[in-house]
Design an enzyme around this catalytic site. Structure first.
Site, PDB file in Angstrom:
ATOM      1  N   CYS A  99     -10.062   5.018 -35.653  1.00 51.33           N
ATOM      2  CA  CYS A  99      -9.669   4.728 -36.916  1.00 51.33           C
ATOM      3  C   CYS A  99     -10.407   5.559 -38.190  1.00 51.33           C
ATOM      4  CB  CYS A  99      -9.697   3.143 -37.398  1.00 51.33           C
ATOM      5  SG  CYS A  99      -9.369   2.837 -38.733  1.00 51.33           S
ATOM      6  N   CYS A 108     -11.972   3.230 -40.729  1.00 48.35           N
ATOM      7  CA  CYS A 108     -13.164   2.332 -39.899  1.00 48.35           C
ATOM      8  C   CYS A 108     -14.203   3.027 -40.025  1.00 48.35           C
ATOM      9  CB  CYS A 108     -12.632   2.110 -38.532  1.00 48.35           C
ATOM     10  SG  CYS A 108     -11.184   0.846 -38.537  1.00 48.35           S
TER      11      CYS A 108
END
Length: 160
Positions: free
Chosen positions: A32, A35
């Site tokens: 991600c 992230c």
């Protein structure tokens, strides 16, 4: 320091160790992009806020835990106190107090997304609440936080 949590047993142990202190859990994944951007910021917050427990759960490695915590988007940050997720109901006394004094803020349930400023604001709000419940004034709270950041800074000669 951010603790890596792999399963429900480690999660329960982490929350138990946090006790009455604030615990912030990041649910993320290695693939991600947002992230990845939040990871170093989250680690920096764990150094800055020494009185807060920080943990990370990789949703790909711990799908059962992500499902149990109702994670639908990543990154998601959940806050816990006394082994319970901070919810509207756990903050009802504070909300009633703020309502009576004319000051209202957004209730904290969890935070989804890669906005470090919002995450830090939510952590600070819960830390202030914790200080107020302990009878500290806001001035004492910020003096203590500033002192801890100076004392625990490696540039000042290491940790005490």
């Amino acid at each position: 320091m951010v603790q890596i949590i792999k399963d429900m047993n480690e999660f329960k142990t982490f929350l138990t160790a946090a006790g009455h202190k604030l615990a912030v859990v990041e649910f993320s994944s290695t693939w991600c992009g947002p992230c990845k951007r939040m990871c170093p910021i989250f680690h920096a917050m764990s150094v800055k806020y020494q009185n807060v427990f920080f943990a990370n759960v990789d949703v790909n490695n711990s799908p059962e835990l992500a499902e149990t915590c109702h994670i639908r988007r990543i990154p998601t940050f959940q806050m816990f106190k006394k082994s319970q997720k901070v919810t509207l109901f756990s903050r009802i006394r504070r909300i009633i107090c703020c309502y009576r004094s004319g000051v209202m803020s957004n209730p904290i349930f969890e935070f989804c997304g890669a906005d470090a400023k919002i995450l830090e604001a939510k952590i600070q709000e819960l830390m202030r609440q914790e200080s107020e419940e302990a009878g500290e004034t806001e001035e004492v709270f910020w003096r203590k936080e500033k002192f801890l950041s100076l004392v625990e800074s490696p540039s000042v000669g290491g940790y005490i």
